[in-house]
Design a protein around this motif. Sequence first.
Motif, PDB file in Angstrom:
ATOM      1  N   ARG A   1     -23.483  -3.566  -4.486  1.00 44.99           N
ATOM      2  CA  ARG A   1     -23.203  -4.319  -3.439  1.00 44.99           C
ATOM      3  C   ARG A   1     -24.367  -4.875  -3.030  1.00 44.99           C
ATOM      4  N   GLY A  10     -12.866  -5.954  -1.209  1.00 43.38           N
ATOM      5  CA  GLY A  10     -13.463  -4.875  -2.106  1.00 43.38           C
ATOM      6  C   GLY A  10     -14.855  -4.993  -1.973  1.00 43.38           C
ATOM      7  N   THR A  51     -20.247  -0.701  -8.802  1.00 45.03           N
ATOM      8  CA  THR A  51     -20.623  -0.016  -7.774  1.00 45.03           C
ATOM      9  C   THR A  51     -21.773  -0.478  -6.901  1.00 45.03           C
ATOM     10  N   GLU A  75     -13.926  -7.568  10.665  1.00 43.64           N
ATOM     11  CA  GLU A  75     -13.680  -7.786   9.065  1.00 43.64           C
ATOM     12  C   GLU A  75     -13.360  -9.100   9.095  1.00 43.64           C
ATOM     13  N   THR A 107     -23.399   2.708   0.970  1.00 43.69           N
ATOM     14  CA  THR A 107     -23.156   1.470   1.932  1.00 43.69           C
ATOM     15  C   THR A 107     -22.806   2.055   3.375  1.00 43.69           C
ATOM     16  N   GLY A 123     -16.727  -3.926   0.371  1.00 44.38           N
ATOM     17  CA  GLY A 123     -17.509  -2.745   1.004  1.00 44.38           C
ATOM     18  C   GLY A 123     -17.365  -2.911   2.628  1.00 44.38           C
ATOM     19  N   LYS A 124     -16.548  -3.665   3.156  1.00 40.55           N
ATOM     20  CA  LYS A 124     -16.722  -3.717   4.649  1.00 40.55           C
ATOM     21  C   LYS A 124     -16.312  -2.774   5.428  1.00 40.55           C
ATOM     22  N   THR A 125     -15.076  -2.210   4.816  1.00 41.61           N
ATOM     23  CA  THR A 125     -14.417  -1.092   5.332  1.00 41.61           C
ATOM     24  C   THR A 125     -15.257   0.311   5.222  1.00 41.61           C
ATOM     25  N   CYS A 126     -15.720   0.404   4.343  1.00 38.19           N
ATOM     26  CA  CYS A 126     -16.704   1.479   3.855  1.00 38.19           C
ATOM     27  C   CYS A 126     -17.839   1.349   4.927  1.00 38.19           C
ATOM     28  N   THR A 166     -26.888  -1.775  -2.468  1.00 44.18           N
ATOM     29  CA  THR A 166     -26.398  -0.325  -2.603  1.00 44.18           C
ATOM     30  C   THR A 166     -25.722   0.004  -3.865  1.00 44.18           C
TER      31      THR A 166
HETATM   32  N1  LIG Z   1     -21.844   0.255  -3.297  1.00 47.93           N
HETATM   33  C1  LIG Z   1     -20.592   0.308  -2.918  1.00 47.93           C
HETATM   34  N2  LIG Z   1     -20.376   0.122  -1.707  1.00 47.93           N
HETATM   35  C2  LIG Z   1     -19.120   0.028  -1.043  1.00 47.93           C
HETATM   36  N3  LIG Z   1     -18.048  -0.027  -1.745  1.00 47.93           N
HETATM   37  C3  LIG Z   1     -17.995   0.430  -2.953  1.00 47.93           C
HETATM   38  C4  LIG Z   1     -19.451   0.673  -3.411  1.00 47.93           C
HETATM   39  N4  LIG Z   1     -19.301   0.556  -4.851  1.00 47.93           N
HETATM   40  C5  LIG Z   1     -17.878   0.875  -5.148  1.00 47.93           C
HETATM   41  N5  LIG Z   1     -17.122   0.660  -3.927  1.00 47.93           N
HETATM   42  C6  LIG Z   1     -15.712   0.764  -3.812  1.00 47.93           C
HETATM   43  O1  LIG Z   1     -15.329  -0.525  -3.703  1.00 47.93           O
HETATM   44  C7  LIG Z   1     -14.467  -0.474  -2.377  1.00 47.93           C
HETATM   45  C8  LIG Z   1     -14.617  -1.194  -1.265  1.00 47.93           C
HETATM   46  O2  LIG Z   1     -13.664  -1.364  -0.423  1.00 47.93           O
HETATM   47  P1  LIG Z   1     -13.746  -1.754   0.928  1.00 47.93           P
HETATM   48  O3  LIG Z   1     -14.682  -0.994   1.808  1.00 47.93           O
HETATM   49  O4  LIG Z   1     -12.156  -1.284   1.563  1.00 47.93           O
HETATM   50  O5  LIG Z   1     -13.795  -3.311   0.919  1.00 47.93           O
HETATM   51  P2  LIG Z   1     -13.294  -4.382   1.950  1.00 47.93           P
HETATM   52  O6  LIG Z   1     -13.116  -4.047   3.357  1.00 47.93           O
HETATM   53  O7  LIG Z   1     -14.642  -5.223   1.985  1.00 47.93           O
HETATM   54  O8  LIG Z   1     -12.169  -5.049   1.648  1.00 47.93           O
HETATM   55  C9  LIG Z   1     -13.943   0.899  -2.153  1.00 47.93           C
HETATM   56  O9  LIG Z   1     -12.956   1.423  -3.220  1.00 47.93           O
HETATM   57  C10 LIG Z   1     -15.319   1.573  -2.685  1.00 47.93           C
HETATM   58  O10 LIG Z   1     -15.126   2.993  -3.247  1.00 47.93           O
END
Ligand SMILES: Nc1ncnc2c1ncn2[C@@H]1O[C@H](COP(=O)(O)OP(=O)(O)O)[C@@H](O)[C@H]1O
Length: 151
Positions: free
Chosen positions: A138, A42, A136, A112, A18, A44-47, A12
């Motif tokens: 993943r 960071g 950006t 997570e 994501t 992208g899990k929560t995303c 992504t």
């Molecule tokens: N391709 C992508 N997919 C997911 N998140 C991304 C991507 N590119 C940048 N980001 C950023 O990365 C961070 C991912 O955070 P988060 O989802 O909280 O991660 P985790 O839960 O794995 O710690 C967010 O700040 C998001 O905006």
Amino acid sequence: MQDLFTEKVFNTNSPEETEALGRSLARGLTPGDVVALTGELGSGKTCFVQGIASGLNIKGYVKSPSFTIVNVYEGGAFPLYHIDLFRVSTGGELDGLGLEEYIYGDGVSVIEWADRAIGMLPERAITVKFFYTGETQRRIEFERRESGGAG
Ligand SMILES: Nc1ncnc2c1ncn2[C@@H]1O[C@H](COP(=O)(O)OP(=O)(O)O)[C@@H](O)[C@H]1O
Ligand SMILES: [Mg+2]
């Protein structure tokens, strides 16, 4: 619709992409499913969980439940149990959290840092692995064990 388990590996280029993958996965989920997420902070899990929530028609913002371990979201197709083991160390600390109630409950559990609860996960758990490959970017890998089926 793309079959996440046939393609298996996705790259992504934005948080939105994501999230869209999470929405795709949600379409195929049924109550009792367990989704185990691994990957560094960071990645992208929560995303992705936000996408799952959106796909289940859960309204409202899904936040990282790092301080509460479990957040329950109702009002969607079925309950979403969002579990985050970031602050839980492997081993004894897991016992007594009552996670089985969710994992074997009648909603979908998304976990997570699932590698910290590996022994607690049912065999049929869906695994999604996250890798940071650029600011950006993943890489996201889907895995599901074939269920049933004689030897
Ligand atoms: N391709 C992508 N997919 C997911 N998140 C991304 C991507 N590119 C940048 N980001 C950023 O990365 C961070 C991912 O955070 P988060 O989802 O909280 O991660 P985790 O839960 O794995 O710690 C967010 O700040 C998001 O905006
Ligand atoms: Mg997170």
